[in-house]
Design a protein around this motif. Structure first.
Motif, PDB file in Angstrom:
ATOM      1  N   ARG A  48      63.266  83.720  44.060  1.00  0.00           N
ATOM      2  CA  ARG A  48      61.901  83.620  44.596  1.00  0.00           C
ATOM      3  C   ARG A  48      61.059  84.825  44.178  1.00  0.00           C
ATOM      4  N   GLU A  49      61.666  86.010  44.290  1.00  0.00           N
ATOM      5  CA  GLU A  49      60.912  87.220  43.961  1.00  0.00           C
ATOM      6  C   GLU A  49      60.625  87.287  42.463  1.00  0.00           C
ATOM      7  N   LEU A  50      61.599  86.887  41.649  1.00  0.00           N
ATOM      8  CA  LEU A  50      61.385  86.900  40.198  1.00  0.00           C
ATOM      9  C   LEU A  50      60.280  85.924  39.817  1.00  0.00           C
ATOM     10  N   GLU A  51      60.294  84.765  40.484  1.00  0.00           N
ATOM     11  CA  GLU A  51      59.276  83.759  40.194  1.00  0.00           C
ATOM     12  C   GLU A  51      57.899  84.287  40.575  1.00  0.00           C
ATOM     13  N   ARG A  52      57.823  84.897  41.732  1.00  0.00           N
ATOM     14  CA  ARG A  52      56.548  85.434  42.195  1.00  0.00           C
ATOM     15  C   ARG A  52      56.062  86.531  41.245  1.00  0.00           C
ATOM     16  N   LEU A  53      56.969  87.397  40.835  1.00  0.00           N
ATOM     17  CA  LEU A  53      56.595  88.475  39.916  1.00  0.00           C
ATOM     18  C   LEU A  53      56.027  87.903  38.626  1.00  0.00           C
ATOM     19  N   ALA A  54      56.592  86.746  38.207  1.00  0.00           N
ATOM     20  CA  ALA A  54      56.153  86.146  36.950  1.00  0.00           C
ATOM     21  C   ALA A  54      54.787  85.500  37.091  1.00  0.00           C
ATOM     22  N   THR A  55      54.421  85.055  38.302  1.00  0.00           N
ATOM     23  CA  THR A  55      53.190  84.286  38.446  1.00  0.00           C
ATOM     24  C   THR A  55      52.080  85.030  39.173  1.00  0.00           C
ATOM     25  N   THR A  56      52.392  86.099  39.839  1.00  0.00           N
ATOM     26  CA  THR A  56      51.356  86.828  40.580  1.00  0.00           C
ATOM     27  C   THR A  56      51.382  88.282  40.186  1.00  0.00           C
ATOM     28  N   ARG A  57      50.390  88.998  40.699  1.00  0.00           N
ATOM     29  CA  ARG A  57      50.353  90.442  40.473  1.00  0.00           C
ATOM     30  C   ARG A  57      50.562  91.162  41.797  1.00  0.00           C
ATOM     31  N   ARG A  58      51.421  90.590  42.604  1.00  0.00           N
ATOM     32  CA  ARG A  58      51.666  91.196  43.919  1.00  0.00           C
ATOM     33  C   ARG A  58      52.233  92.592  43.708  1.00  0.00           C
ATOM     34  N   SER A  59      51.585  93.572  44.320  1.00  0.00           N
ATOM     35  CA  SER A  59      51.973  94.955  44.082  1.00  0.00           C
ATOM     36  C   SER A  59      52.909  95.437  45.186  1.00  0.00           C
ATOM     37  N   GLY A  60      53.378  96.632  45.023  1.00  0.00           N
ATOM     38  CA  GLY A  60      54.210  97.251  46.050  1.00  0.00           C
ATOM     39  C   GLY A  60      55.683  97.175  45.702  1.00  0.00           C
ATOM     40  N   PRO A  61      56.470  98.040  46.321  1.00  0.00           N
ATOM     41  CA  PRO A  61      57.914  98.038  46.053  1.00  0.00           C
ATOM     42  C   PRO A  61      58.526  96.701  46.450  1.00  0.00           C
ATOM     43  N   SER A  62      59.413  96.195  45.625  1.00  0.00           N
ATOM     44  CA  SER A  62      59.990  94.881  45.883  1.00  0.00           C
ATOM     45  C   SER A  62      60.762  94.849  47.193  1.00  0.00           C
ATOM     46  N   ALA A  63      61.309  96.005  47.603  1.00  0.00           N
ATOM     47  CA  ALA A  63      62.088  96.011  48.848  1.00  0.00           C
ATOM     48  C   ALA A  63      61.230  95.578  50.020  1.00  0.00           C
ATOM     49  N   GLU A  64      59.983  96.078  50.085  1.00  0.00           N
ATOM     50  CA  GLU A  64      59.091  95.705  51.178  1.00  0.00           C
ATOM     51  C   GLU A  64      58.770  94.210  51.124  1.00  0.00           C
ATOM     52  N   ASN A  65      58.562  93.711  49.897  1.00  0.00           N
ATOM     53  CA  ASN A  65      58.262  92.294  49.750  1.00  0.00           C
ATOM     54  C   ASN A  65      59.424  91.430  50.215  1.00  0.00           C
ATOM     55  N   ILE A  66      60.622  91.852  49.855  1.00  0.00           N
ATOM     56  CA  ILE A  66      61.805  91.067  50.259  1.00  0.00           C
ATOM     57  C   ILE A  66      61.965  91.102  51.776  1.00  0.00           C
ATOM     58  N   LEU A  67      61.756  92.299  52.342  1.00  0.00           N
ATOM     59  CA  LEU A  67      61.878  92.402  53.797  1.00  0.00           C
ATOM     60  C   LEU A  67      60.851  91.511  54.480  1.00  0.00           C
ATOM     61  N   ARG A  68      59.636  91.438  53.897  1.00  0.00           N
ATOM     62  CA  ARG A  68      58.591  90.602  54.472  1.00  0.00           C
ATOM     63  C   ARG A  68      59.038  89.143  54.433  1.00  0.00           C
ATOM     64  N   ASP A  69      59.618  88.754  53.317  1.00  0.00           N
ATOM     65  CA  ASP A  69      60.109  87.377  53.195  1.00  0.00           C
ATOM     66  C   ASP A  69      61.190  87.082  54.216  1.00  0.00           C
ATOM     67  N   LEU A  70      62.001  88.070  54.458  1.00  0.00           N
ATOM     68  CA  LEU A  70      63.086  87.862  55.420  1.00  0.00           C
ATOM     69  C   LEU A  70      62.557  87.875  56.851  1.00  0.00           C
ATOM     70  N   GLY A  71      61.267  88.201  57.017  1.00  0.00           N
ATOM     71  CA  GLY A  71      60.694  88.221  58.353  1.00  0.00           C
ATOM     72  C   GLY A  71      60.978  89.498  59.094  1.00  0.00           C
ATOM     73  N   ALA A  72      61.678  90.418  58.442  1.00  0.00           N
ATOM     74  CA  ALA A  72      62.087  91.631  59.153  1.00  0.00           C
ATOM     75  C   ALA A  72      60.889  92.474  59.532  1.00  0.00           C
ATOM     76  N   VAL A  73      59.953  92.598  58.592  1.00  0.00           N
ATOM     77  CA  VAL A  73      58.790  93.431  58.879  1.00  0.00           C
ATOM     78  C   VAL A  73      57.930  92.779  59.943  1.00  0.00           C
TER      79      VAL A  73
END
Lengths: 329, 415
Positions: free
Chosen positions: B385-410
């Motif tokens: 999911r993260e690789l796909e998003r990286l390929a299609t968007t310019r979402r910035s920020g460290p990937s760890a935060e993005n993954i945590l957001r996806d996991l709902g942790a944040v």
């Protein structure tokens, strides 16, 4: 030990022979150990080589030759130890650029645990190794009050790497990273660290400043420093002909002008309190000190930068007021 | 004396028995309990004479150790993770100066993202520093290796790093047989430095060396490392003769005499690996284990000899080279060039390495159905999911935060 060579005999230069033995320079003593021997690769007119020789010979005399020297990376280390040669006649240890104070702490700790506290530790470095990269180690050594005398040879920039700005570079000075171009050429005002004052703020036993223009004063301060146990700091102004763009034969004169202008206050302090100042004998305007140095040449062109000179003069005037450097004021 | 004791305390007490004369360290998890233990021993005058120096950074800690060692004192420090990297310049320097400092590394991940749990990224980052690196499998071994480390360091005049897994060993309470002061004194003679700054015999240490001699100096360091391949097992043998138990050495084989698949690993994961192998053995899988205790110098010959009969090697990596792959496996490949090897990156940043995952992995390897580089228990869905998003968007920020957001942790933490 190689015996000390005197190139000139029968004059003041050799023996201070008109003085009583107790007032003579360490350098006039044929029995002294030549801590840093001839044959090193320092530039002509190097203030640091001169300062180091006087300081370490004085430390050797004060301790009856029981000194270990720890050296930061820098000109002094490079010009004195091109393997397989060494100019050091004393035990000498170099580790890194930023850790001389901590290495010296380690040597002092080892001497203590070995019951060899007669062996005293002197650490030395340039202004870059002291006020910048080694500063955390220096402050740590002060804070723990480790039994080390730290000598900073201040030539006001990174000379070993080709004259880049350090935290001790004075305002308006041209270095290769503070070029003399633009509306405010040279190093910025209001930057740089006053490490003697910072050292005093640690309330260590002894802090002093000195220049290579007053070598007897330098010797006396090393002597005094060695009377204390604990952390001590001696900040020595050592002009660098190469980096300052001054004549090799002017090193002493320029060091004297730094002091006589008030830009480099010469004083000593014990436990955070100033206990003595070296008064200015003949006060000179800062321009007289700056003019012989190419690093300030941009202040003296066809249109002299009187505004910049006035700001530098204000720094000198403040030093003179703060330390009471002139009797008439 | 057999005691139920925390790993850090066992290390601290054993180091104390080795009579270090200067101890300095800066606090960092999971190393802290070790220097706390030593501080207590020094303050209580159990360890005496000893100077305990509280420094302002790990860089200063190694620097103090350098100064003390060069002045003839037995010097010790301990660190982990960011602390080891912060002292890296001085770590190389201690080796270059030939100073027999001993240091404990309580292995921990390197950030960012910051992570205090165990893997081997820290000590692996300094594998080329010129230090001998010994890795402990258990707290018993961790304690024993320190006694050997001082002896090896001082015989070779070269520094030694003893690595033990952070938390997994440092904070684990288990039974450890601690040596007595008399036993250690009989095994470890007082430090007799080869070089020392001394007013009675002045010498310059740490001179500048130019191109005319630098290669020769470095070659001699290489030769000294190679000679450690003899000294490390010798010291281990003497230790075994003196105290009746094997600790240390270069490598240790387990049920690998007739193994087709040999699992190679360092550190505490070997326990889990051995349990897994025992179960697979019962199921008839011809599998064995080779533990590497001495990672630097790398015991190439010992590994080649121990794996000569194997058809495949599975190397458990607790760190890796991003953009390249496994570290240990690449070292192993040069030792055993004819044998197919699989690199398995496992347990990064404290992720549990389970017997279940290992068993599946070993079975896949035995069937040669494993990719050359595998990340154990990797959450493939999350990565894709993260690789796909990286390929299609310019979402910035460290990937760890993005993954945590996806996991709902944040989101759940923010409420």
């Amino acid at each position: 030990m190689q015996s000390v060579k005197f190139y000139q005999t029968g004059s003041f230069a050799v023996g201070n022979r008109l003085l009583g033995p107790e007032d003579r320079s360490v350098q006039s003593d044929r029995q002294r150990i030549n801590s840093i021997d001839c044959g090193h690769r320092a530039c002509r007119g190097c203030g640091e080589a001169l300062g180091a020789r006087y300081a370490l010979d004085a430390a050797m005399r004060a301790t009856r030759n029981r000194v270990v020297a720890v050296n930061a990376t820098g000109c002094l280390e490079v010009f004195s130890t091109p393997y397989p040669e060494t100019s050091w006649r004393i035990p000498w240890l170099h580790s890194l650029f930023g850790n001389a104070p901590a290495v010296a702490t380690g040597v002092a700790a080892a001497m203590k645990v070995k019951g060899r506290e007669d062996v005293r530790v002197v650490a030395q470095g340039g202004d870059g190794g002291t006020v910048d990269i080694g500063f955390a180690c220096l402050s740590g050594m002060f804070e723990r009050d480790d039994d080390v005398l730290y000598l900073c040879y201040d030539n006001e920039a990174y000379m070993n790497t080709g004259v880049q700005r350090s935290g001790a570079t004075p305002p308006a000075a041209r270095t290769t990273t503070t070029p003399a171009t633009g509306p405010a050429p040279g190093a910025r005002f209001g930057q740089g660290k006053n490490v003697p004052m910072i050292a005093m703020a640690h309330e260590i036993p002894y802090v002093a400043t000195a220049t290579v223009a007053e070598l007897r004063d330098l010797e006396a301060k090393v002597q005094r420093a060695m009377e204390f146990r604990g952390a001590r700091y001696l900040h020595i102004l050592v002009p660098c002909p190469l980096g300052w763009g001054s004549a090799a034969h002017d090193t002493i004169r320029i060091a004297r002008l730094a002091k006589e202008s008030g830009l480099f206050p010469v004083f000593e302090a014990e436990r955070g309190e100033v206990v003595g100042v070296s008064k200015i004998r003949r006060r000179v305007p800062v321009a007289d000190y700056l003019r012989p140095q190419a690093r300030f040449a941009h202040l003296f062109g066809a249109e002299p930068r009187t505004d910049v000179l006035a700001r530098i003069q204000a720094i000198a005037d403040r030093n003179i007021r703060r330390f009471g450097l002139c009797d008439e004021e | 004396m057999l005691r139920q004791i925390e790993g850090s305390r066992a290390v601290a007490e054993t180091v104390g028995l080795c009579r270090p004369e200067v101890v300095c360290a800066y606090p960092i998890s999971p190393q802290t309990h070790i220097v706390e233990g030593l501080a207590e021993l020094v303050r209580a005058e159990v360890l005496t004479p000893c100077e305990f120096v509280n420094v302002e950074s790990e860089f200063a800690a190694m620097s103090v150790a350098i100064g003390a060692s060069a002045a003839g004192a037995r010097a010790y420090t301990a660190t982990a993770s960011q602390g080891l990297l912060y002292m890296a310049e001085a770590v190389f320097n201690a080796a270059g100066l030939g100073l027999p400092v001993v240091m404990t590394v309580a292995n921990r991940a390197i950030g960012a993202p910051i992570n205090i749990w165990n893997d081997h990224s820290d000590s692996m980052a300094l594998r080329d520093s010129g230090w001998i690196q010994l890795h402990a499998e258990t707290n018993q071994e961790a304690a024993d290796l320190h006694v050997q480390a001082f002896r090896i360091a001082e015989e070779l005049s070269t520094p030694v790093m003893v690595c033990l897994d952070g938390f997994v060993l440092t904070h684990a309470w288990e039974r450890v047989d601690l040596l007595t002061q008399d036993e250690v004194d009989a095994f470890l003679p007082p430090y007799a430095p080869r070089q020392v700054v001394d007013p009675d015999a002045p010498a310059s240490i740490g001179a500048m060396v130019g191109p005319e001699a630098f290669t020769e100096v470095r070659y001699l360091a290489h030769a000294r490392q190679l000679s450690a391949l003899d000294v490390v097992p010798e010291v281990s043998d003497r230790f075994a003769e003196s105290f009746g138990r094997n600790s240390g050495g270069l490598v240790r084989a387990y049920r690998s005499e007739d193994a087709e698949t040999v699992v190679i690993a360092l550190g505490s994961v070997l326990g889990t690996v051995k349990d897994t192998v025992d179960e697979l053995r019962e199921a008839g899988v011809r599998i064995g284990v080779l533990g590497i205790t001495c990672f630097r110098p790398f015991p190439a010959d010992a590994i080649a000899a121990a794996t000569a009969h194997a058809t495949r090697l599975v190397v458990i990596e607790r760190a890796f080279e991003p953009g390249v792959g496994g570290i240990v496996s690449r070292n192993v490949a040069t030792s055993a060039p004819g044998i197919r090897s699989y690199a398995v990156v496992a347990g990064l940043g404290g992720r549990a390495i389970t017997k279940k995952s290992l068993a599946e992995l070993f079975i896949a390897a035995a069937a040669d159905e494993l990719a050359p580089l595998t990340f154990l228990d990797l959450n493939r869905g999350l990565i894709d999911r993260e690789l796909e998003r990286l390929a299609t968007t310019r979402r910035s920020g460290p990937s760890a935060e993005n993954i945590l957001r996806d996991l709902g942790a944040v989101a759940s933490r923010i409420g």
